[in-house]
Design an enzyme around this catalytic site. Structure first.
Site, short mmCIF file in Angstrom:
data_model
loop_
_atom_site.label_atom_id
_atom_site.label_comp_id
_atom_site.label_asym_id
_atom_site.label_seq_id
_atom_site.Cartn_x
_atom_site.Cartn_y
_atom_site.Cartn_z
N CYS A 9 -1.59 6.12 9.52
CA CYS A 9 -0.41 5.43 10.06
C CYS A 9 -0.82 4.20 10.82
CB CYS A 9 0.31 6.32 11.06
SG CYS A 9 1.43 7.44 10.30
N CYS A 40 5.86 -6.54 7.84
CA CYS A 40 6.90 -6.00 8.71
C CYS A 40 7.18 -7.01 9.80
CB CYS A 40 6.42 -4.69 9.34
SG CYS A 40 7.69 -3.84 10.32
N CYS A 51 0.30 -1.58 15.90
CA CYS A 51 0.37 -1.33 14.45
C CYS A 51 -0.23 -2.51 13.68
CB CYS A 51 1.82 -1.12 14.03
SG CYS A 51 2.04 -0.93 12.25
N CYS A 97 5.24 -4.21 16.24
CA CYS A 97 4.80 -3.21 17.22
C CYS A 97 3.33 -3.50 17.56
CB CYS A 97 4.97 -1.80 16.66
SG CYS A 97 6.70 -1.40 16.34
N GLU A 131 0.83 -1.20 0.00
CA GLU A 131 0.00 0.00 0.00
C GLU A 131 0.86 1.24 0.00
OE1 GLU A 131 -3.68 -2.14 2.30
OE2 GLU A 131 -2.86 -0.33 3.18
N CYS A 147 3.18 8.63 1.12
CA CYS A 147 3.67 7.74 2.17
C CYS A 147 3.99 6.43 1.47
CB CYS A 147 2.54 7.60 3.18
SG CYS A 147 2.91 6.48 4.51
N1 SAH Z 1 8.63 1.02 10.62
C1 SAH Z 1 8.68 2.46 10.58
C2 SAH Z 1 7.51 3.05 9.80
C3 SAH Z 1 6.21 2.75 10.48
S1 SAH Z 1 4.76 3.68 10.16
C4 SAH Z 1 8.68 3.02 11.99
O1 SAH Z 1 8.53 2.24 12.93
O2 SAH Z 1 8.88 4.20 12.15
C5 SAH Z 1 5.05 5.31 10.68
C6 SAH Z 1 4.62 5.66 12.08
O3 SAH Z 1 3.27 5.29 12.39
C7 SAH Z 1 5.49 5.03 13.14
O4 SAH Z 1 5.89 5.98 14.07
C8 SAH Z 1 4.55 4.04 13.76
O5 SAH Z 1 4.94 3.68 15.05
C9 SAH Z 1 3.23 4.78 13.72
N2 SAH Z 1 2.06 3.94 13.94
C10 SAH Z 1 1.97 2.59 13.81
N3 SAH Z 1 0.74 2.18 14.13
C11 SAH Z 1 0.03 3.27 14.45
C12 SAH Z 1 -1.32 3.48 14.85
N4 SAH Z 1 -2.17 2.47 14.97
N5 SAH Z 1 -1.71 4.74 15.10
C13 SAH Z 1 -0.86 5.77 14.96
N6 SAH Z 1 0.42 5.64 14.57
C14 SAH Z 1 0.87 4.39 14.33
#
Ligand code: SAH
Length: 346
Positions: free
Chosen positions: A338, A108, A115, A112, A87, A101
């Site tokens: 995000c 991944c 996420c 986390c 995506e 983006c």
């Molecule tokens: N792997 C990278 C990119 C991830 S996406 C990273 O960890 O930075 C970009 C951002 O969105 C990251 O800061 C991630 O932690 C955040 N993110 C992930 N899930 C989310 C959610 N459910 N709500 C808000 N932000 C989120």
């Protein structure tokens, strides 16, 4: 392993070709409206016909676009040549231009807890072409929609995947954009969970294009961070602090920015205690901006911080002299915000 790149194939079949040939071809990849090999009449005919057979003009075979009700966010699901799906998101920004983006991996491995992409697991790295082509996809899309603003002014690696776990392909994609598009170094942001071995490597890597970096900190309290970011470990924060000090010593004078991203999870990492710890941590480092991200719902486990608590949290940071912004949530009605990016495994 990522798939072979277009350039790999070119070198394999035309090892004797002068270097300018590939650059000439790459420039055409970014031309709008979209061209095809048949348009490249300046190439020797033999090369053109060979490449047309061996190198797809774009690295996706299908695309599906969803638009938010407000028409300020569009999400595309791109199907890649092996059937994998990724995506990429197009968002209107404050300058009346677009921020895209991009994803760096299919799925991944970082897992986390808040996420959605983390929950689908890891399938494979994207090749630099597949990363670059997310930009090309949106350029072509905008060229076909004259009612929309034309310019993509920013790129953020905040889609699916951990860019630092796909270092070489991400680096190559960024180098390509810097060479063939109007994107400058301050308009590209690589966002990382804080993969320290690679962050340490990039400080001394003469080929790393020093674009902006965002580290997904999410807590300056070691115990809390380990709970929500499973790749964290006991001395993570101490090592990150040292790394950030070194990074800023070397690059902090330029227009580079280091940002800490902080997803706001109600009663998990958003208390006053967490704000104070974050302020202290940032002040030990120096010129770092904090970006608070309101949590976008993914499943039943977490709740978004209350508005009043986000304001209180922000104030504690500001009173301590920390530069802080709150991210605007966009595209949550099409699961394009995000942490909401998830595609079915094929
Ligand atoms: N792997 C990278 C990119 C991830 S996406 C990273 O960890 O930075 C970009 C951002 O969105 C990251 O800061 C991630 O932690 C955040 N993110 C992930 N899930 C989310 C959610 N459910 N709500 C808000 N932000 C989120």
């Amino acid at each position: 392993m990522p798939l072979a790149t277009r350039h790999d194939v070119f070198i394999r079949f035309f090892p004797q070709a002068p270097a300018f040939r590939w650059r000439q071809i790459e420039r055409e990849f970014f031309a709008v409206p979209k061209k095809t090999w048949a348009h490249l009449l300046t190439l020797p005919r033999e090369m053109r016909t060979q490449l047309a057979v061996r190198v797809p003009w774009v690295s996706y075979t299908q695309s599906e676009v969803f638009s938010s009700k407000k028409k300020d966010t569009y999400k595309a699901v791109l199907t890649l040549v092996d059937g994998a799906r990724v995506e990429t998101v197009l968002m209107a920004n404050a300058r009346d231009q677009w921020t895209i983006c991009v994803s760096s991996q299919v799925g991944c491995a970082m897992a986390c807890t808040f996420c959605a992409t983390g929950k689908m697991g890891f399938t494979r790295n994207l090749s630099s072409d597949e990363i670059v082509d997310q930009y090309r996809f949106w350029r072509y899309y905008l060229a076909q929609h004259p009612d929309l603003p034309k310019r993509i002014s920013n790129v953020v690696f905040m889609g699916m995947g951990e860019p630092m776990a796909n270092y070489d392909q991400v680096k190559r994609a960024v180098q390509t954009w810097l060479e063939f598009t109007d994107l400058g170094r301050t308009r590209i942001t690589v966002s990382t969970v804080g993969f320290l071995p690679r962050l340490e490597k990039l400080i001394d890597d003469p080929d790393w294009p020093h674009v902006r970096l965002a580290v997904s900190l999410h807590s300056a309290d070691g115990t809390t961070r380990k709970e929500i970011v499973p790749t964290s470990y006991d001395d993570f924060l101490a090592r990150l602090r040292t790394w950030a000090q070194n990074y800023l010593k070397k690059y902090g004078q330029g227009r580079h920015h280091l940002t800490f991203e902080y997803v706001m999870l109600s009663d998990v990492n958003d208390t006053d205690m967490h704000a104070k710890k974050l302020a202290r941590f940032v002040n030990q480092i120096g010129k770092v901006r904090v970006n608070l991200i309101p949590y976008n719902f993914t499943d039943g486990k977490f709740a978004k911080s209350r508005e009043t608590q986000i304001i209180a949290f922000k104030k504690i940071l500001e009173d301590a002299g920390v530069t802080v912004t709150v991210r605007k949530t966009m595209g949550d009605d099409i699961a394009a915000a995000c942490g909401q990016l998830i595609t079915q495994k094929s």
